[in-house]
Enzyme design. Structure first.
Site, short mmCIF file in Angstrom:
data_model
loop_
_atom_site.label_atom_id
_atom_site.label_comp_id
_atom_site.label_asym_id
_atom_site.label_seq_id
_atom_site.Cartn_x
_atom_site.Cartn_y
_atom_site.Cartn_z
N ASP A 166 -0.03 5.11 1.00
CA ASP A 166 -0.21 6.09 2.07
C ASP A 166 -0.11 5.41 3.42
O ASP A 166 -0.85 4.47 3.72
CB ASP A 166 -1.56 6.79 1.91
CG ASP A 166 -1.75 7.93 2.89
OD1 ASP A 166 -0.74 8.50 3.34
OD2 ASP A 166 -2.91 8.26 3.21
N ASP B 238 0.88 -1.16 0.00
CA ASP B 238 0.00 0.00 0.00
C ASP B 238 0.92 1.22 0.00
O ASP B 238 2.12 1.11 0.26
CB ASP B 238 -0.90 -0.03 1.24
CG ASP B 238 -1.84 1.15 1.30
OD1 ASP B 238 -2.40 1.53 0.25
OD2 ASP B 238 -2.01 1.72 2.40
N ARG C 265 -11.94 7.19 -3.34
CA ARG C 265 -12.30 8.54 -2.90
C ARG C 265 -13.79 8.69 -2.58
O ARG C 265 -14.17 9.21 -1.53
CB ARG C 265 -11.89 9.56 -3.96
CG ARG C 265 -12.02 11.01 -3.50
CD ARG C 265 -11.66 11.93 -4.65
NE ARG C 265 -10.36 11.55 -5.22
CZ ARG C 265 -9.97 11.88 -6.45
NH1 ARG C 265 -10.77 12.57 -7.24
NH2 ARG C 265 -8.79 11.52 -6.89
#
Length: 237
Positions: free
Chosen positions: A16, A14, A55
């Site tokens: 972030d 991943d 998002r």
């Protein structure tokens, strides 16, 4: 490193919270405007309800967690404001690579491990390209497969993104180790039949253990990946 049968072992990262200290959480908080008190958008809330999700799903989940009226109706505009704020922060240089993650990536590259990045964020690839590893080579170029920001049918905790990353590397899921900082990502790894390392940089080890990470660490340069490979997959260097 190979497994007991001589096959390769791969690492899927991943972005972030694992590779990069990005301003995603800050952008979500600052984009709230008059929807809710920004102080209520804590790191714990971000990790539990938003991190690792696409998002639109993250916008809806955060507004629902904050008890915002008509969360579904407000979420699209909130997601747009968040993206605009994130782009401002990225342009201002608010992205850094974790030094321990950089060391691990270099180590695994030296060991010829197949590596992929897999993030739901459409900003992840651009942020990785902004980190220079050496002249002419960004952090993005260290990975053989990029599964960042794809429009997939299902987001984490569904394993789709990790299964596609494994397929891109040509490695069976059971020979892949996923490195994640969010419970949803750990759950996705498990659902895909992969081993996982939970990266607890924010004093959030409990949530990663509850999601049944195979190992939980606070740093990535302590031999954890190799140790997990040896323990879970019968690997040898």
């Amino acid at each position: 490193m190979t497994d007991g049968a001589g096959g390769p072992i791969a690492a899927i990262f991943d972005v972030d919270g694992v590779l990069l200290a990005s301003p995603h959480e800050r952008a979500w908080r600052e984009a709230l405007g008059g929807l809710a008190d920004p102080a209520l958008f804590t790191t714990a809330l971000y990790q539990e309800t938003v991190a690792g999700k696409p998002r639109a799903a993250g916008a809806l989940a955060s507004l629902q967690a904050l008890g915002v009226a008509d969360a579904a109706g407000q979420a699209p505009a909130y997601a747009i404001r968040k993206q605009a704020r994130l782009e401002q922060l990225v342009q201002a240089g608010a992205v850094q690579a974790f030094p321990d993650a950089m060391r691990l990536v270099r180590t695994l590259r030296g060991l010829a491990w197949p590596m992929a990045v897999a993030s739901s964020s459409k900003n992840a690839a651009a942020m990785l390209r902004a980190i220079v590893v050496e002249p002419g080579c960004s952090l993005f170029e260290m990975f053989a497969v990029d599964m960042c920001g794809r429009d997939l049918a299902h987001g984490k905790p569904d394993p789709e993104i990790f299964l596609l990353a494994a397929a891109g590397l040509g490695i069976e899921p059971r020979h892949c180790i996923v490195l994640e900082d969010a419970p949803a990502g750990i759950e996705a790894a498990r659902a895909g039949g992969m081993s996982s390392i939970g990266v607890a940089r924010l004093d959030d080890a409990a949530g990663l253990r509850a999601a049944q990470a195979d190992m939980v660490v606070t740093r990535l340069d302590d031999g954890s990946v190799q140790a997990l490979a040896a323990r879970m997959l019968g690997g040898t260097v």
